[in-house]
Design an enzyme around this catalytic site. Structure first.
Site, PDB file in Angstrom:
ATOM      1  N   ASP A 293      -7.757   1.145   0.588  1.00 33.71           N
ATOM      2  CA  ASP A 293      -7.646  -0.214   0.087  1.00 33.71           C
ATOM      3  C   ASP A 293      -6.522  -0.883   0.890  1.00 33.71           C
ATOM      4  O   ASP A 293      -5.826  -0.245   1.688  1.00 33.71           O
ATOM      5  CB  ASP A 293      -7.382  -0.221  -1.428  1.00 33.71           C
ATOM      6  CG  ASP A 293      -7.796  -1.545  -2.054  1.00 33.71           C
ATOM      7  OD1 ASP A 293      -8.055  -1.585  -3.267  1.00 33.71           O
ATOM      8  OD2 ASP A 293      -7.869  -2.548  -1.306  1.00 33.71           O
TER       9      ASP A 293
HETATM   10  C1  GLC Z   1      -7.915  -5.793  -2.311  1.00 33.10           C
HETATM   11  C2  GLC Z   1      -8.768  -5.133  -3.366  1.00 33.10           C
HETATM   12  C3  GLC Z   1     -10.077  -4.581  -2.838  1.00 33.10           C
HETATM   13  C4  GLC Z   1     -10.574  -5.431  -1.691  1.00 33.10           C
HETATM   14  C5  GLC Z   1      -9.574  -5.298  -0.552  1.00 33.10           C
HETATM   15  C6  GLC Z   1      -9.951  -6.167   0.640  1.00 33.10           C
HETATM   16  O1  GLC Z   1      -6.573  -5.437  -2.484  1.00 33.10           O
HETATM   17  O2  GLC Z   1      -8.159  -4.097  -4.112  1.00 33.10           O
HETATM   18  O3  GLC Z   1     -10.998  -4.565  -3.940  1.00 33.10           O
HETATM   19  O4  GLC Z   1     -11.847  -4.977  -1.273  1.00 33.10           O
HETATM   20  O5  GLC Z   1      -8.250  -5.606  -0.945  1.00 33.10           O
HETATM   21  O6  GLC Z   1      -9.914  -7.500   0.285  1.00 33.10           O
END
Ligand code: GLC
Length: 747
Positions: A293
């Protein structure tokens, strides 16, 4: 055949020659089919890997978040082969520019992947996932994801960070809006439907995209419902509640998985080799890639399990996190570890192969420009067909919570109608928290939808009354005045879009701001009121449920919010949605969910039982609740046998009659209860549902087939077992109003 006119670099062509000589395949198949075979794919990837430098390998594991301020810097990285994918850039033209740089101006010409959070639509924004789950209609949900993929790929995207499949039992957690609610069975059905929708039948097609089941795992179990907080659950709860939707996504063919920010019992997910390698890949056979993430790898230092970027980078790579989203630790801090032999090259190669295989499966080595197509972008995005599907999905997602004295549906000929509330004419909120390329100007508001629906003679009065979150009462009087002048008042209340989603946990589930006061003031006028909720989580709306005769739960329904709500308000559509989450009476009851354990002292009259002194133990609205303008009667629950051996299939049927005066949908729900087992079991467990359509007066007998495997659970030794004993079958319109029957599982 790779198109000879494609300008591939000398080196990549060399790799292809190596690969082509290595491929022993019939010459009759077109290359795409030949290339689609796993052997061919592996051989191509291995040959390419064999000519990559360490920097180029670490580049493939690196994902940057696009920023237009860093264009020159990113161009340099691309030409140096130091980036494998980008997040947050889309558009046929801009993606084409970057792809051409990668393919024609880097040493190896390896195409880039472009990714975005296409959670519930790209430009045609559909209802938020919690709303779509309320439809209990997996076909409609699959179509929603399919349309999202068609639009997103027309804009150059290859990869979406969806579906979010986290089970959520605590509505304080804002990300409950992004998932399918509290139940593993419903969550699994929706996870698989969305993966099918995004990935289609052929990942190399120009209108399909890589899905990403997230956030692995148990992110929704955050303590206190506070986002990013720790998760401390038993392995049994992990496997029986939080993992099933991920397993369903993997079985549906999800090519990527995203690691979650949280720890589970002391092990942060970005360093959790047990879950990422042993369960995900070992037990389930997942062969795709795992992406971190956003800065999740760097955050291992905050978790306190690594003192340096290199240390946490090694932990994450060894644990099975293949792509580093935005930390740039893989690119900047692993090469010395590899060169000194502390980190084997094989660990890097394993991850690089997964990235190259994903690109191969997306067809990018065959035609890296296939997705950046301005013509498709012009014709496919926000077209009439997609808007119609969005309206249909939205109508199906609406839940009729209450309808005393059949206040609904309203007549379109009503003389004077007041539309009141801070969200009644709001263009941003209906897009929800992940709006991708959605635009507020695309939204038809509830007020606009009502105005379009009523007869020309109807007088529609509007008053905002107050803001969602502020404490300014100056608009109250106008709202009271229009309510007094009207034959009925539509009161639209709820949350702003940014009050749910990521980093949006709330300590209360009450209506924000002065909305409760506004509701009481409008109710005091004596004008009949219909409540319309626009929100991203269950709310403790006890006062509304006691005083307002009709209530609709509409969540955030996307660009067609207004027409869909109007369709239901005026009876052009008979609501059939059901709650995928329990509605608490108060935040003090949380966590409260239907598939709870009985405890040794289940709530009862006796003081010394598990309950609160100041609240009933039951929820305000139970899981699976939802009314219709029809009346559905249940009778004649039948089992084809009262006993079941392990190899048997139990046939269950029930009679459902539409006793109401109009056609409508009913979601028939099947639950079971294992009455005694070697470990405690939930008081009920959803194991099947069918959304059926019944004409006025029509009778149907939906059938469910139950196998012994459906009854399995983890025993004291954490073995997945089916145990003999007595089971209850419960079938009905929600998790409380059910017909019951019993059967025995015999050895
Ligand atoms: C965010 C979220 C995730 C998302 C990623 C990219 O922090 O936790 O769900 O896909 O970053 O945007």
């Amino acid at each position: 055949m790779i198109r000879a006119n494609r300008k591939f670099t000398r080196v990549l062509l060399l790799a292809l020659v190596v690969w082509l000589f290595g491929v022993v395949e019939s010459r009759s198949q077109p290359t795409q089919k030949r290339m689609a075979s796993t052997t061919a794919r592996d051989q191509f990837v291995d040959s390419l890997l064999s000519i990559m430098t360490l920097e180029e390998k670490l580049g493939q594991l690196t994902q940057f978040g696009w920023s237009w301020h860093d264009t020159a810097r990113y161009h340099t990285f691309i030409k140096a082969g130091k980036v494998g994918s980008f997040l947050n850039i889309y558009g046929a033209e801009p993606t084409h520019v970057l792809q051409r740089l990668a393919v024609e101006h880097s040493r190896l010409g390896i195409p880039l992947l472009f990714a975005l959070d296409v959670i519930h639509g790209f430009r045609t924004i559909f209802p938020v996932p919690l709303a779509e789950a309320s439809s209990w209609d997996p076909q409609a949900v699959e179509k929603s994801a399919r349309i999202a993929a068609i639009e997103a790929t027309a804009a150059g995207l290859h990869w979406t960070f969806a579906p979010m499949v986290d089970i959520a039992r605590d509505p304080r957690w804002g990300r409950i809006v992004e998932g399918s609610g509290e139940d593993p069975f419903l969550g699994s059905v929706m996870a698989a439907a969305r993966v099918r929708g995004f990935q289609g039948e052929d990942l190399a097609a120009d209108n399909t995209m890589l899905a990403c089941a997230k956030h692995f795992a148990a992110y929704g179990g955050a303590e206190g419902g506070r986002d990013y907080n720790i998760v401390d659950i038993s392995e049994r709860t992990l496997r029986e509640i939080y993992l099933p939707p991920f397993h369903a996504a993997v079985k549906a063919g999800a090519v990527t998985i995203m690691a979650a920010f949280n720890e589970i019992a002391g092990i942060p997910m970005h360093a959790n080799g047990y879950l990422l390698n042993e369960i995900l890949r070992g037990e389930w056979g997942f062969d795709g890639l795992v992406v971190s993430d956003y800065t999740g790898i760097m955050e291992l230092q905050n978790h306190g399990i690594g003192a340096s970027p290199a240390e946490v980078g090694e932990l994450a790579l060894r644990a099975g996190v293949d792509v580093d989203m935005v930390s740039t630790i893989y690119l900047n801090d692993l090469s010395d570890l590899v060169r000194t032999g502390k980190l084997p090259m094989s660990e890097v190669d394993r991850a690089v192969k997964r990235v190259l295989q994903a690109k191969f499966r997306a067809g990018l080595f065959d035609d890296p420009y296939r997705y950046s197509d301005p013509q498709r972008e012009q014709t496919l995005i926000l077209n009439a067909e997609h808007l119609s599907a969005a309206r249909d999905m939205a109508r199906k997602s609406i839940v009729l919570l209450k309808n005393e004295r059949q206040v609904l549906p309203l007549s379109k000929e009503i003389k004077t109608l007041a539309v009141i509330g801070p969200l009644a004419d709001d263009k941003r909120a209906p897009l929800g928290s992940w709006a991708a390329a959605g635009r507020p100007e695309d939204v038809v508001t509830i007020l606009q939808g009502i105005r379009r629906a009523v007869s020309p003679k109807t007088k529609v009065l509007y008053a905002k009354g107050c803001e969602v979150e502020e404490s300014d009462r100056s608009g109250f009087q106008q709202a009271v005045d229009v309510a007094k002048m009207a034959d009925a008042a539509i009161l639209v209340l709820g949350e702003n879009a940014d009050m749910s989603g990521e980093a949006a946990s709330r300590s209360t589930l009450d209506l924000p701001g002065l909305q409760q006061e506004l509701a009481e003031a409008i109710h005091a006028t004596g004008t009949p009121v219909v409540g319309v909720l626009m929100n991203g989580r269950p709310l403790s709306i006890t006062w509304l449920s006691e005083h307002i005769p009709a209530l609709l739960e509409t969540w955030f329904l996307g660009v067609q919010m207004g027409p869909a709500v109007a369709d239901v308000l005026f009876g052009d559509y008979n609501p059939g949605g059901k709650l995928p989450v329990t509605f608490p009476r108060s935040v003090g009851q949380v966590p409260i969910y239907y598939n709870h354990k009985n405890t040794g002292r289940p709530p009862g009259e006796n003081r010394f039982t598990s309950k609160y002194l100041d609240l009933p133990s039951s929820p305000l609205y139970p899981f699976g609740h939802g009314l219709s303008y029809s009346e559905f009667a249940y009778s004649n629950l039948q089992l084809n046998s009262s006993t079941m051996e392990i190899s048997d299939t139990l046939k269950i049927s029930v009679e459902v009659t539409n006793a109401g005066g109009r056609a409508g949908d009913e979601v028939v729900q099947l639950y079971i209860r294992d009455e005694a087992a070697s470990v405690t079991r939930p008081v009920k467990q959803l194991l099947g549902f069918q959304r059926i359509h019944l004409s006025a007066g029509e009778r149907k007998n939906p059938v469910f087939m139950l196998t012994a495997e459906d009854l399995a659970f983890y025993n004291q030794g954490m073995k997945w077992v089916v145990e003999p004993g007595s089971f209850k079958v419960l079938v009905g319109r929600n998790s409380v109003e059910v017909l019951e029957a019993r059967f025995e599982v015999v050895q």
